[in-house]
Scaffold this motif. Structure first.
Motif, short mmCIF file in Angstrom:
data_model
loop_
_atom_site.label_atom_id
_atom_site.label_comp_id
_atom_site.label_asym_id
_atom_site.label_seq_id
_atom_site.Cartn_x
_atom_site.Cartn_y
_atom_site.Cartn_z
N ASN A 49 -9.03 -9.68 -8.14
CA ASN A 49 -8.10 -9.06 -6.71
C ASN A 49 -8.61 -9.74 -5.57
OD1 ASN A 49 -6.45 -6.66 -7.30
ND2 ASN A 49 -8.06 -6.04 -8.48
N MET A 53 6.91 -12.99 0.52
CA MET A 53 5.69 -12.16 -0.28
C MET A 53 6.38 -11.47 -1.90
SD MET A 53 4.06 -8.61 0.86
CE MET A 53 2.81 -7.69 -0.05
N LEU A 89 4.61 -11.61 -4.47
CA LEU A 89 3.49 -10.73 -5.12
C LEU A 89 2.91 -9.90 -4.01
CD1 LEU A 89 1.51 -13.71 -7.01
CD2 LEU A 89 2.61 -11.88 -8.07
N GLY A 90 2.31 -8.71 -4.66
CA GLY A 90 1.50 -7.93 -3.89
C GLY A 90 0.44 -7.28 -4.83
N GLN A 91 -0.35 -6.35 -3.95
CA GLN A 91 -1.33 -5.80 -4.58
C GLN A 91 -0.93 -4.37 -4.49
OE1 GLN A 91 -4.96 -5.14 -2.55
NE2 GLN A 91 -6.32 -5.62 -4.33
N ALA A 92 -0.62 -3.85 -5.80
CA ALA A 92 -0.03 -2.28 -5.68
C ALA A 92 -1.32 -1.58 -6.11
CB ALA A 92 1.29 -2.16 -6.70
N PHE A 93 -1.00 -0.19 -5.87
CA PHE A 93 -1.96 0.62 -6.25
C PHE A 93 -3.18 0.43 -5.32
CE2 PHE A 93 1.00 0.57 -9.66
CZ PHE A 93 1.61 1.77 -9.64
N ARG A 94 -4.44 1.54 -5.53
CA ARG A 94 -5.59 1.24 -4.71
C ARG A 94 -6.77 1.63 -5.45
NH1 ARG A 94 -4.63 6.77 -1.43
NH2 ARG A 94 -5.97 8.15 -2.57
N ALA A 134 -6.05 -1.00 -8.50
CA ALA A 134 -5.26 -2.07 -7.72
C ALA A 134 -4.80 -3.35 -8.61
CB ALA A 134 -6.35 -2.63 -6.54
N MET A 136 0.83 -7.73 -8.68
CA MET A 136 2.16 -7.88 -9.31
C MET A 136 3.35 -8.14 -8.49
SD MET A 136 3.27 -3.62 -9.65
CE MET A 136 2.03 -3.16 -10.70
N THR A 137 4.59 -8.33 -9.21
CA THR A 137 5.83 -8.72 -8.27
C THR A 137 6.31 -7.40 -8.25
OG1 THR A 137 7.00 -9.02 -10.21
CG2 THR A 137 6.21 -10.85 -9.13
N PHE A 138 7.63 -7.36 -7.52
CA PHE A 138 8.19 -5.88 -7.28
C PHE A 138 8.58 -5.56 -8.60
CE2 PHE A 138 12.24 -3.60 -5.67
CZ PHE A 138 11.42 -2.61 -5.27
N VAL A 139 7.80 -4.85 -9.01
CA VAL A 139 8.31 -4.31 -10.53
C VAL A 139 9.11 -5.14 -11.44
CG1 VAL A 139 8.98 -2.09 -11.67
CG2 VAL A 139 8.39 -2.02 -9.09
N ARG A 183 10.05 -8.24 -11.53
CA ARG A 183 10.63 -9.36 -11.11
C ARG A 183 9.85 -10.75 -11.65
NH1 ARG A 183 12.87 -8.44 -5.25
NH2 ARG A 183 14.40 -6.70 -6.11
#
Ligand SMILES: Cc1cc2nc3c(=O)[nH]c(=O)nc-3n(C[C@H](O)[C@H](O)[C@H](O)COP(=O)(O)O)c2cc1C
Ligand code: SF4
Ligand code: FES
Lengths: 157, 778, 454
Positions: free
Chosen positions: B148, B163, B165-170, B174, B177-180, B182
């Motif tokens: 992370n 953007m 890629l992102g860091q989803a959840f916390r 965390a 991932m990509t937007f689900v 993708r």
């Protein structure tokens, strides 16, 4: 994808922020989207992101970061019970147990009729009123004795 | 300047430096994971904690600004304890699966764990497991290994510009991932593999291909666009297994485009479209593998016979702009030795009216690094993000720092650059549009213009661009691939030159191919009135020498090129690859080395001379093309073909090995402007998709599996679709031959234009890159 | 809940006593009620007396008002850090009250929203902000709506908008709703959240006064801090200071929860003895013995009851006793409490709420929870207690924000003060406090339930 009323609500939120900071309204926009659709599907999150001109992934980060967004379908009534220590000292956990027994479900479950979902919550800033419950993210109920819980469940028809 | 002391060493650093920067400048290593000099500071890994005098807590060196008189201790007890503690936290949920991890051997976590990790694991709880993600054909994931650090996320946001890629959840849930589900579609996505300090993101094509310590490494130079990115080519058992960037701040910084990183797969391609490994000669319509001496004899005879019987003018040579300087020079020499000046490497160019009018070799007009110093930029006629991903990246960073970047082009593609203005028009209208900008600038500067400008108005966008350019301190005008390929390229160049003169700005060309500048220097184009690339195709010759190119895909008019080659009596092809087309039109195929199997030189778009050595032995009976051409020269008994090494060839051409070639000059003699739109009906806009631009990229399976390699469609704006009664996704027939394509709605295509990619087998029949095309419902 | 009792109230004087169950029957929070009890007089005074920005800040400095959000930073000093002259500055109110045990801001927002608004306008004037936001805890949506109504009232009355009360000062204020993330109470996470991002704290420096909301200079204060401002401007800084004691100006709201007869909010002067507060709360529920107190919200170190009984309610006294006044949330525990189970619940909270950004907190909070969970469930090992202490100390001081410390301090203090109880758990695989005793502590009584205990 969203009703005119919801979009109007979102637009009102957008207007609170500087013109180049539409993204600031994403939390509120997701709130209204969820209120209309019951939960936040991936497509719904993507739609909100596009509506606000922000990367979809950024909206997804927000939707997954804050606890009150539902990324899976929930019952018509989502009841969140605070079980954090101050509440637990005044019956928060026992109140949750009572609801579980009454509805026949555990935390993070939904009744078979799709009416109730039960969630364990974190501190709602109302520890003096324990036990406290939050209904559908918006209505807080205080001093939840067994009688009050019965009443709440009866009201949710 | 600020003074500070690190580990007892006094040093001076510029105002605004961080402790880690100061330490690095002093050669002191501070362990870190999330910090990267090209990315914003996240300070999340906490590995770089150091002791700062008077600070009660350890401070992250990456995020702590240097203060005057600061005393920093990177190895004190406090610092080392903090670093070790962080390392323990990083490892508790890490799978510690180094033996099966591709990152093993070049893993920052592994390296640092050796120095900072504890011996016994005190964490006896269940470890976290994170599901893997499918990011597409280039990047493999093992997300449980992720620490992370968010380098990859910041890369997509800041360097790639979107953007993805992102860091989803916390918390410890965390996940990167990509937007689900993708895929990552950025054209520079592979850099996240380098950035990932652990084995969470690795190269999919390289997966399990080798352990890194088994690989031999050679420096090389990218054979694709004209940036000339510096490479490290890694080889095992004489096969290229991987290509990585070699950091060069003046050129590619620390990045590579995906094409540069993964095209090596094409080097190992097999089958009818794969590597050519034996010389072949067609006899009685059938192909035969032959020995080199037979093949060379055949080729020499064929060329000599045509020259003798039909005249030297019946010979022509089409040279790939991706060929090395040495190959280009010897091809030119060979042809001229036979008495012909019919040679060209500018295969996709269509306007040659400036030949003979130039003061020197056309080039970028500035150093690549200078692009980053421009505060006003106008990019004319370029699919910039796909044609020159790393130059787009530079401009993206400039825009963030406040430079005003404007674009004048035929499509409104999103460059992921915060643009100041975007002027879009059909290709034929581009000269007029650029003239509007010139006019507006002249107006602002109180300058007078020629009579051609009398009827030129200035639209809102042109005025906006002009105002921006005029207000800048250092402006630059860059002409892209489309501007260079344009039928009125000369006018566009003259206008750009005029604009630059009015503004006191720099202007130049972003070279299309690895040797777009080198080709001029090597004289791989007509010098004494010979036929240029367009004429070599339009006025078919009796015999052709084809070096490294696939003319049906690499020429401005692929259909005409194919026809010309097919009618020729003899076509000698020097290529690393076979192709169905070549097997049909050629009569002699000579297997020559791709860039990894020969020494050679590319001159990049800023004129920089970059020589490289072979990274691997030639495959099969492949030989370096410069040697093949030398032998042909010998066989044809030509003088001056006694080279022993490619370096001798280079030195002969360049007079040694200068850092930059001489004679770079974009200026042309004054001449008329052609501002008339020369096209009616539905105009074609032809982009050359990034992974189809040259024979090597076309053969890399992983690149061909990306979104950028999707089959060409006929992209039109909603108005045109409506006018033609065609719906998005419907089949259409295009061009005289009725090429079948799928219509695609694209609001970024101007009115009455159809955007159809070139350099693809499916669209060869459409002919030229520019001009009108019939489009109808199928 | 509302304010149950007060001594020398500065904030809650004149509040209506609401119906505890029915928020919709609240009265007394509207503009006319607020004005009737002297509301917006302070703002008017600022303008009619033509106070300068520096004069307002000086008054707040004189009051020795210390931030009510937890850290206790002097408010006047914080305001003075704002750069002069920058064209775009922000004022932000932190109503993301999510620290377990804290519920004072909710009452302020419920019964006196205009005090918060007035305080924010005065603050905006003092620091030269053009715009403000009040970030409101997600779970109190009804109060978010109420605050928007109050804003509309204030706007209509000319307290917000352009040229406020003809003074030439422009300022507008908006509400931003949180959505369930404790970390957004941390000021820089809160700013990220207003910007429409995940609430991940920023590394400091730079501090919000230099680079805050949208990169612009920003002042952030707690709801109660802002609500204290009108009194200070009306009565003078010295008067406010005199309410409390040196270095601890004013009165403060204390949220008392847990095993007392009357949980709720109490406004008392700083320096009031804890014993006095306990008495106001009606003493211990069922007359049981006081076991432990967390005096400043769940992040503050726990103190054994007898130590707490000797403390006065101010920053210095409680700090001397080894804890923190924090947000003034007093969690009272009697002898029916299992300290292991209590710590398990708290450590779950910090594990659940860690933003996941920095390594020690992301990994450490999970490790702490897993260890305590094991001990609570009878699988503890003797070496676990030292490990717990060690892991907690490895988080402390190594993180981007103070959540790391907040997660570590309860662990360190629980193990320190109640070590024998933890040891008993490990050795006997059960709780020192018998189940029926534990059950007796809960107020939730039902015929149906056996009651969950360790
Ligand atoms: C994890 C964490 C949670 C916090 N939660 C709150 C909160 O809910 N409300 C609050 O006012 N301050 C909270 N704070 C403190 C704020 O960061 C900040 O110090 C405060 O809002 C400043 O206001 P003050 O000076 O008026 O106290 C929290 C801090 C941390 C580290
Ligand atoms: S300490 Fe925890 S909450 Fe704070 S930034 Fe680090 S991970 Fe996030
Ligand atoms: S490198 Fe400094 S915190 Fe990661």
């Amino acid at each position: 994808m969203l009703s005119e009323a919801t979009l109007k609500n979102i637009d009102r939120e957008v207007a609170k922020y500087p013109a180049d900071q539409k993204q600031s309204a994403v939390m509120a926009a997701l709130h209204f989207a969820q209120a209309e659709k019951g939960w936040l599907s991936r497509d719904l999150i993507g739609y909100v992101a596009q509506y606000l001109g922000m990367p979809e992934m950024a909206a997804y980060e927000v939707a997954t970061f804050y606890n009150m967004y539902d990324l899976k379908p929930v019952g018509k009534y989502k009841i969140t019970v605070c079980t954090n220590l101050p509440c637990a000292l005044s019956g928060g956990v026992h109140a949750a147990d009572y609801v579980k027994q009454k509805l026949g479900i555990d935390f993070n479950e939904t009744t078979p009729d799709g009416k109730f979902t039960l969630k364990e919550g974190e501190c709602m800033g109302a520890c003096g009123d324990a036990p406290v419950m939050l209904v559908n993210n918006v209505h807080m109920r205080s001093f939840m004795t067994p009688e009050e819980i019965d009443k709440l469940i009866a009201e949710c028809k | 300047m600020l003074e500070l002391e690190i580990d007892g060493k006094s040093l001076q650093v510029p105002e605004g430096s961080t402790v880690i920067e100061a330490a690095h400048a002093a050669g002191i290593y501070i362990p870190h994971f999330c910090y990267h000099k090209k990315l914003s500071i996240a300070a999340n890994c906490r590995m770089c904690l150091v002791q700062v005098e008077k600070a009660p807590k350890p401070m992250p060196a990456c995020a702590t600004p240097v203060a005057n008189g600061m005393k920093v201790f990177t190895h004190s007890e406090l610092a080392v304890k903090a670093q070790k503690d962080v390392m323990e936290f990083l490892l508790i949920n890490h799978p510690l699966d180094c033996p099966i991890c591709d990152q093993g051997g070049e893993c920052q976590l592994q390296d640092l764990a050796v120095g900072y990790g504890g011996t016994a694991a005190r964490f006896q709880e269940e470890k976290r497991v994170v599901t893997n993600k499918n990011l597409g054909s280039l990047v493999a994931t093992d997300m449980t290994r992720c620490i992370n650090c968010t380098r990859c996320v910041r890369f997509t946001q800041e360097i790639a510009g979107l953007m993805e890629l992102g860091q989803a959840f916390r918390g410890d849930r965390a996940e990167i991932m990509t937007f689900v589900e993708r895929t990552i579609d950025s054209e520079i996505s592979g850099n996240i593999i380098d950035l990932c300090p652990v084995g969470a993101l690795t190269s999919k094509p390289f997966r399990f291909a080798a352990r890194t310590w088994e690989l031999s490494r050679r420096k090389s130079v990218s054979p694709h666009d004209a940036l000339g990115s510096n490479l490290v080519v890694q080889v095992l058992h004489n096969q290229v297994k991987r290509v990585l960037p070699l950091e060069n701040e003046a050129i590619n910084e620390c990045w590579l485009s995906d094409k540069e990183r993964f095209s090596y797969e094409g080097l190992n391609s097999q089958g009818d479209n794969g590597r050519l490994v034996k010389p072949m000669v067609k006899q009685g319509g059938a192909w035969k593998e032959v020995d080199w001496n037979v093949a060379l004899d055949y080729a020499a005879h064929a060329l000599r016979d045509v020259a003798k019987n039909q005249g030297a003018d019946a010979l022509g040579a089409l040279v790939s702009p991706h060929a090395t300087l040495e190959e280009m020079a010897l091809a030119g020499k060979l042809l001229r030795g036979l008495g012909s000046d019919n040679i060209d490497f500018r295969l996709r160019q269509s306007d040659f009216s400036l030949d003979g009018q130039r003061n020197g070799t056309p080039w970028l007009g500035m150093k690549i690094a200078d692009i980053s110093a421009l505060d006003r930029v106008l990019v004319v006629g370029s699919f910039l993000r796909k044609d020159h991903p790393l130059i787009a990246q530079r401009l993206r960073q400039s825009a963030k720092k406040g430079a005003q970047i404007s674009v004048l082009h035929a499509t409104a593609d999103d460059l992921y650059i915060k643009l100041f203005a975007q002027a879009i028009a059909a290709p034929a209208q581009l000269p007029a549009l650029l003239a509007e900008v010139v006019k507006a600038v002249a107006h602002a500067k109180n300058a007078t213009l020629g009579a051609e400008f009398e009827k030129v108005g200035s639209g809102e966008t042109a005025q906006k661009i002009a105002a921006s350019l005029v207000a800048g301190q250092s402006a630059g005008i860059l002409l892209g691939n489309l501007a260079q390929q344009h039928p009125q390229a000369a006018t566009l160049q003259r206008l750009a030159q005029q604009l630059a003169n009015l503004l006191g700005a720099k202007f130049g060309f972003i070279g299309e191919a690895a040797n777009s500048v080198g080709g001029h220097v090597a004289k791989a184009c007509p010098q004494q009135g010979g036929r240029n690339a367009a004429r070599l195709v339009a006025e078919p010759r009796k015999a052709y020498l084809v070096l490294g190119a696939e003319p049906e895909l690499d020429c401005a008019d692929g259909a005409a090129a194919l026809a010309a080659l097919k009618q020729a009596a003899s076509v000698i092809v020097l290529s690393p690859f076979k192709s169905a087309a070549a097997l049909e039109y050629a009569d002699c195929l000579l297997p020559v080395s791709p860039f990894t199997e020969t020494s050679g030189t590319f001159v990049n778009t800023e004129g920089r001379v970059q020589s490289f050595y072979a990274a691997a032995q030639p495959l099969g009976e492949t030989r370096p093309a410069w040697k093949v051409l030398r032998v042909l020269g010998n066989l044809l008994e030509q003088a001056g073909f006694d080279y022993e090494t490619s370096e001798q060839v280079r030195d002969d051409v360049l007079g040694g090995k200068p850092e930059f070639v001489a004679g770079l000059d974009n200026a042309v003699k004054a001449g008329a402007l052609d501002l008339a739109a020369s096209c009616s009906g539905i105009q074609r806009i032809a982009d050359v998709p990034i992974h189809f631009a040259d024979p090597l990229a076309r053969r890399a399976p992983s690149l061909q599996a990306t979104k950028d390699a999707a089959a060409p469609t006929a992209r039109m704006n909603p108005a045109l679709l409506a006018k033609l009664g065609i719906g998005d996704g419907q089949s259409v027939k295009v061009g005289a031959g009725g090429t079948a394509l799928i219509a695609q709605l694209d609001a970024g295509v101007p009115e009455d234009c159809v955007r159809i990619a070139a350099a693809h087998a499916a669209t060869v029949a459409l002919g030229p890159l520019f001009g009108s095309l019939k489009v109808e419902r199928a | 809940m509302a304010i149950l009792e007060a001594i020398n109230p500065a904030l809650t004087a004149g509040w209506h006593q609401p119906d505890a169950w029915h928020m919709d029957r609240d009265s007394g929070w509207r503009l006319k009620d607020y004005e009737a009890r002297g509301g917006y007089q302070a703002l008017k005074k600022v303008f009619t007396d033509k106070l300068s920005q520096d004069q307002v800040i000086a008054e707040v400095k004189a009051s020795v008002l210390r931030g009510r959000g937890g850290a206790g930073f002097p408010t006047g000093l914080k305001w003075s850090f704002m750069p002069k002259g920058a064209p775009e500055k922000y004022i932000v109110c932190n109503t993301d009250e999510g620290e377990p045990g804290t519920f004072k801001d909710r009452d302020l927002m419920r019964l006196d929203p205009h005090a918060v608004i007035e305080g924010m306008i005065i603050a905006a004037f003092a620091v030269g902000a053009v715009r403000g936001y009040n970030y409101i805890h997600g779970e109190i949506y009804e109060l978010y709506q109420r605050f928007e109504e109050a804003l509309a009232e204030a706007r209509a009355a000319g307290y917000l908008g352009n040229n406020i009360l003809g003074s030439g000062f422009d300022f507008d204020l908006f509400a931003h709703q949180g959505y369930g993330a404790y970390i957004c109470g941390e000021e820089s996470a809160l700013l990220e959240s207003i910007e429409g991002k995940k609430g991940q704290p920023r590394f400091k420096p730079p501090f919000p006064a230099q680079v805050g909301l949208y990169g612009k200079p920003t002042t952030i204060n707690n709801t109660e801090t802002f609500a204290s401002i009108p009194y200070i401007l009306r009565q003078g800084g010295q008067a406010f200071l005199d309410l409390g004691k040196a270095n601890n100006g004013g009165t403060k709201l204390f949220s008392v929860s847990g095993h007392v007869n009357k949980p709720g909010n109490y406004e008392v002067p700083m320096g009031t003895p804890f014993a006095k507060l306990l008495e106001m709360c009606g003493g211990m529920r069922g007359g049981r013995k006081l076991k432990a107190v967390i005096p400043g919200g769940s992040s503050a170190p726990v103190l054994p009851g007898h130590i707490m009984m000797d403390c006065t309610l101010d920053y210095d006294s409680i700090a001397k006793a080894g804890s923190m006044l924090g947000s003034g949330a007093v969690i009272v525990m009697d002898e029916t409490v299992c300290m292991v189970k209590s710590l398990e619940r708290l450590s779950w909270f910090y594990y659940e709420e860690s933003c996941g950004q920095c390594t020690p907190c992301r990994e450490g909070t999970g490790w702490l929870y897993k260890l305590i969970h094991r001990i609570e469930h009878g699988q503890g090992r003797p070496e676990d207690l030292d490990l717990l202490d060690d892991v907690a100390k490895k988080i402390m001081g190594r993180t981007i924000c103070a959540l790391g410390d907040a997660a570590a301090l309860p662990v360190i203090s629980f193990v320190k003060h109640f070590r024998s109880e933890f040891e008993y758990h490990i050795e006997h695989k059960q709780c020192l406090v018998p189940p029926d005793v534990q059950k007796a502590g809960s107020t939730f009584h039902t015929r149906l339930m056996a009651g969950a205990t360790c």
